[in-house]
Design a protein around this motif. Structure first.
Motif, PDB file in Angstrom:
ATOM      1  N   ARG A  97      34.994  29.352  35.404  1.00 54.96           N
ATOM      2  CA  ARG A  97      35.060  28.064  34.723  1.00 54.96           C
ATOM      3  C   ARG A  97      34.263  27.012  35.460  1.00 54.96           C
ATOM      4  O   ARG A  97      34.261  26.996  36.667  1.00 54.96           O
ATOM      5  CB  ARG A  97      36.515  27.588  34.582  1.00 54.96           C
ATOM      6  N   PRO A  98      33.531  26.147  34.768  1.00 60.18           N
ATOM      7  CA  PRO A  98      33.462  25.931  33.319  1.00 60.18           C
ATOM      8  C   PRO A  98      32.271  26.619  32.658  1.00 60.18           C
ATOM      9  O   PRO A  98      31.894  26.271  31.549  1.00 60.18           O
ATOM     10  CB  PRO A  98      33.288  24.423  33.232  1.00 60.18           C
ATOM     11  N   TRP A  99      31.679  27.611  33.328  1.00 66.20           N
ATOM     12  CA  TRP A  99      30.427  28.176  32.866  1.00 66.20           C
ATOM     13  C   TRP A  99      30.594  29.314  31.869  1.00 66.20           C
ATOM     14  O   TRP A  99      29.743  29.515  31.003  1.00 66.20           O
ATOM     15  CB  TRP A  99      29.604  28.713  34.039  1.00 66.20           C
ATOM     16  N   LEU A 100      31.655  30.092  32.043  1.00 65.43           N
ATOM     17  CA  LEU A 100      31.747  31.374  31.375  1.00 65.43           C
ATOM     18  C   LEU A 100      33.164  31.610  30.881  1.00 65.43           C
ATOM     19  O   LEU A 100      34.120  31.286  31.594  1.00 65.43           O
ATOM     20  CB  LEU A 100      31.358  32.448  32.408  1.00 65.43           C
ATOM     21  N   PHE A 101      33.288  32.215  29.694  1.00 63.80           N
ATOM     22  CA  PHE A 101      34.587  32.463  29.088  1.00 63.80           C
ATOM     23  C   PHE A 101      34.645  33.887  28.533  1.00 63.80           C
ATOM     24  O   PHE A 101      34.714  34.088  27.329  1.00 63.80           O
ATOM     25  CB  PHE A 101      34.868  31.426  27.995  1.00 63.80           C
ATOM     26  N   PRO A 102      34.615  34.881  29.424  1.00 62.33           N
ATOM     27  CA  PRO A 102      34.686  36.266  28.943  1.00 62.33           C
ATOM     28  C   PRO A 102      36.073  36.582  28.390  1.00 62.33           C
ATOM     29  O   PRO A 102      37.045  35.867  28.677  1.00 62.33           O
ATOM     30  CB  PRO A 102      34.379  37.096  30.191  1.00 62.33           C
ATOM     31  N   PRO A 103      36.207  37.648  27.613  1.00 59.38           N
ATOM     32  CA  PRO A 103      37.496  37.959  26.973  1.00 59.38           C
ATOM     33  C   PRO A 103      38.578  38.299  27.997  1.00 59.38           C
ATOM     34  O   PRO A 103      38.359  39.108  28.893  1.00 59.38           O
ATOM     35  CB  PRO A 103      37.170  39.162  26.097  1.00 59.38           C
TER      36      PRO A 103
ATOM     37  N   ASP B 216      31.669  53.185  45.518  1.00 54.99           N
ATOM     38  CA  ASP B 216      32.692  53.855  46.327  1.00 54.99           C
ATOM     39  C   ASP B 216      33.992  54.066  45.569  1.00 54.99           C
ATOM     40  O   ASP B 216      34.534  55.164  45.556  1.00 54.99           O
ATOM     41  CB  ASP B 216      32.921  53.120  47.649  1.00 54.99           C
ATOM     42  N   ALA B 217      34.491  53.037  44.899  1.00 53.42           N
ATOM     43  CA  ALA B 217      35.788  53.152  44.220  1.00 53.42           C
ATOM     44  C   ALA B 217      35.674  53.142  42.699  1.00 53.42           C
ATOM     45  O   ALA B 217      36.651  53.386  42.010  1.00 53.42           O
ATOM     46  CB  ALA B 217      36.702  52.015  44.670  1.00 53.42           C
ATOM     47  N   GLY B 218      34.503  52.812  42.173  1.00 46.36           N
ATOM     48  CA  GLY B 218      34.330  52.744  40.735  1.00 46.36           C
ATOM     49  C   GLY B 218      34.836  51.459  40.111  1.00 46.36           C
ATOM     50  O   GLY B 218      34.781  51.293  38.904  1.00 46.36           O
ATOM     51  N   ALA B 219      35.326  50.530  40.928  1.00 46.41           N
ATOM     52  CA  ALA B 219      35.884  49.270  40.413  1.00 46.41           C
ATOM     53  C   ALA B 219      34.802  48.431  39.752  1.00 46.41           C
ATOM     54  O   ALA B 219      33.643  48.420  40.185  1.00 46.41           O
ATOM     55  CB  ALA B 219      36.528  48.486  41.553  1.00 46.41           C
ATOM     56  N   LEU B 220      35.184  47.713  38.714  1.00 44.82           N
ATOM     57  CA  LEU B 220      34.256  46.809  38.038  1.00 44.82           C
ATOM     58  C   LEU B 220      33.975  45.613  38.936  1.00 44.82           C
ATOM     59  O   LEU B 220      34.904  44.914  39.359  1.00 44.82           O
ATOM     60  CB  LEU B 220      34.830  46.329  36.713  1.00 44.82           C
ATOM     61  N   ALA B 221      32.695  45.371  39.221  1.00 43.71           N
ATOM     62  CA  ALA B 221      32.282  44.231  40.040  1.00 43.71           C
ATOM     63  C   ALA B 221      31.802  43.078  39.167  1.00 43.71           C
ATOM     64  O   ALA B 221      31.815  41.930  39.589  1.00 43.71           O
ATOM     65  CB  ALA B 221      31.177  44.649  41.002  1.00 43.71           C
TER      66      ALA B 221
ATOM     67  N   VAL C 274      38.937  39.568  34.632  1.00 40.25           N
ATOM     68  CA  VAL C 274      38.619  38.257  34.052  1.00 40.25           C
ATOM     69  C   VAL C 274      39.700  37.253  34.427  1.00 40.25           C
ATOM     70  O   VAL C 274      39.406  36.127  34.850  1.00 40.25           O
ATOM     71  CB  VAL C 274      38.445  38.350  32.523  1.00 40.25           C
ATOM     72  N   ARG C 275      40.955  37.639  34.275  1.00 44.00           N
ATOM     73  CA  ARG C 275      42.046  36.712  34.602  1.00 44.00           C
ATOM     74  C   ARG C 275      42.054  36.364  36.094  1.00 44.00           C
ATOM     75  O   ARG C 275      42.290  35.219  36.461  1.00 44.00           O
ATOM     76  CB  ARG C 275      43.383  37.290  34.153  1.00 44.00           C
ATOM     77  N   GLU C 276      41.755  37.331  36.954  1.00 45.37           N
ATOM     78  CA  GLU C 276      41.675  37.072  38.393  1.00 45.37           C
ATOM     79  C   GLU C 276      40.512  36.143  38.741  1.00 45.37           C
ATOM     80  O   GLU C 276      40.521  35.502  39.787  1.00 45.37           O
ATOM     81  CB  GLU C 276      41.454  38.390  39.165  1.00 45.37           C
ATOM     82  N   SER C 277      39.507  36.084  37.881  1.00 41.47           N
ATOM     83  CA  SER C 277      38.254  35.384  38.177  1.00 41.47           C
ATOM     84  C   SER C 277      38.104  34.057  37.446  1.00 41.47           C
ATOM     85  O   SER C 277      37.027  33.463  37.465  1.00 41.47           O
ATOM     86  CB  SER C 277      37.077  36.301  37.822  1.00 41.47           C
ATOM     87  N   GLU C 278      39.159  33.594  36.824  1.00 50.53           N
ATOM     88  CA  GLU C 278      39.052  32.381  36.006  1.00 50.53           C
ATOM     89  C   GLU C 278      38.498  31.195  36.795  1.00 50.53           C
ATOM     90  O   GLU C 278      37.637  30.463  36.296  1.00 50.53           O
ATOM     91  CB  GLU C 278      40.410  32.018  35.404  1.00 50.53           C
ATOM     92  N   ASP C 279      38.944  30.995  38.027  1.00 53.02           N
ATOM     93  CA  ASP C 279      38.439  29.867  38.823  1.00 53.02           C
ATOM     94  C   ASP C 279      36.944  30.000  39.125  1.00 53.02           C
ATOM     95  O   ASP C 279      36.235  29.002  39.204  1.00 53.02           O
ATOM     96  CB  ASP C 279      39.213  29.737  40.136  1.00 53.02           C
ATOM     97  N   LEU C 280      36.472  31.210  39.271  1.00 53.84           N
ATOM     98  CA  LEU C 280      35.050  31.450  39.525  1.00 53.84           C
ATOM     99  C   LEU C 280      34.221  31.189  38.265  1.00 53.84           C
ATOM    100  O   LEU C 280      33.142  30.613  38.336  1.00 53.84           O
ATOM    101  CB  LEU C 280      34.847  32.901  39.984  1.00 53.84           C
TER     102      LEU C 280
ATOM    103  N   GLY D 219      28.211  37.914  34.607  1.00 53.51           N
ATOM    104  CA  GLY D 219      29.301  37.331  35.382  1.00 53.51           C
ATOM    105  C   GLY D 219      29.786  38.309  36.434  1.00 53.51           C
ATOM    106  O   GLY D 219      29.874  39.512  36.187  1.00 53.51           O
ATOM    107  N   ALA D 220      30.067  37.785  37.605  1.00 52.53           N
ATOM    108  CA  ALA D 220      30.670  38.574  38.678  1.00 52.53           C
ATOM    109  C   ALA D 220      32.178  38.404  38.589  1.00 52.53           C
ATOM    110  O   ALA D 220      32.676  37.400  38.076  1.00 52.53           O
ATOM    111  CB  ALA D 220      30.186  38.083  40.040  1.00 52.53           C
ATOM    112  N   PHE D 221      32.908  39.365  39.086  1.00 50.75           N
ATOM    113  CA  PHE D 221      34.351  39.209  39.224  1.00 50.75           C
ATOM    114  C   PHE D 221      34.650  38.711  40.632  1.00 50.75           C
ATOM    115  O   PHE D 221      33.893  38.975  41.585  1.00 50.75           O
ATOM    116  CB  PHE D 221      35.068  40.511  38.898  1.00 50.75           C
TER     117      PHE D 221
END
Length: 181
Positions: A40-46, A74-79, A32-38, A100-102
């Protein structure tokens, strides 16, 4: 920790979906913190551990909600994530989607695949009949995703949701099980 396909509720070629857990908090909030620019201003996840714990608890415990994490196989990472809110059973059998996408996954088709899996799960095991997406008119990426998954525009709702300190207009998009068949 990578997640195996056995833990997925449904899977496609590149992603699988699974329920939220409290153990996902650190990775989720980092993304979420890495994706803040993506977002905003639409979504505010925790973005904090405390906020995530409360958010996940609601998705896990409230029968009117269901939360799904979209995970790269492949890696199990949250997308990304897809939530079904305001679930009503009985004659209505409906729910409202939020997603929301990351940032690391944006533009790679992973959320398209993940949302499609959630839709299939909602119309299958969850036995819902109708899903709705309410999206702000200038959120072109979200509208494109809704359209790509077969949702139809059904209307416009002025001042529908209180987001980022103001009442925001939204377009209403919907999909029924028959439209998907």
């Amino acid at each position: 920790m990578p997640h195996t396909a056995a833990r997925f509720l449904a899977e496609g070629p590149h992603v699988g979906i699974r329920p939220f857990t409290q153990e996902d908090g650190a990775e989720f909030t980092d993304r979420v913190r890495e994706s803040e620019d993506l977002h905003r201003p639409w979504l505010f996840p925790p973005a904090t551990a405390e906020a995530y714990a409360a958010y996940a608890r609601r998705l896990i415990e409230d029968p009117a909600r269901a939360g799904f994490l979209v995970c790269e196989k492949d890696a199990g990472a949250l997308a990304g994530f897809v939530n079904i809110n305001n679930i009503v059973h009985g004659a209505f059998r409906s729910g409202a989607l939020g997603y929301g996408a990351f940032a690391h996954a944006a533009g790679r088709g992973l959320m398209r695949e993940g949302l499609d899996l959630v839709i299939g799960y909602a119309f299958g095991p969850m036995r819902l009949h109708r899903l709705e997406i309410n999206v702000q008119p200038l959120n072109t990426a979200s509208i494109a995703l809704a359209r790509a998954c077969g949702f139809r525009l059904e209307g416009f709702s002025p001042d529908m949701l209180f987001i980022d300190g103001a009442w925001r207009d939204h377009e209403r998009w919907a999909l029924t099980a028959e439209m998907r068949a």
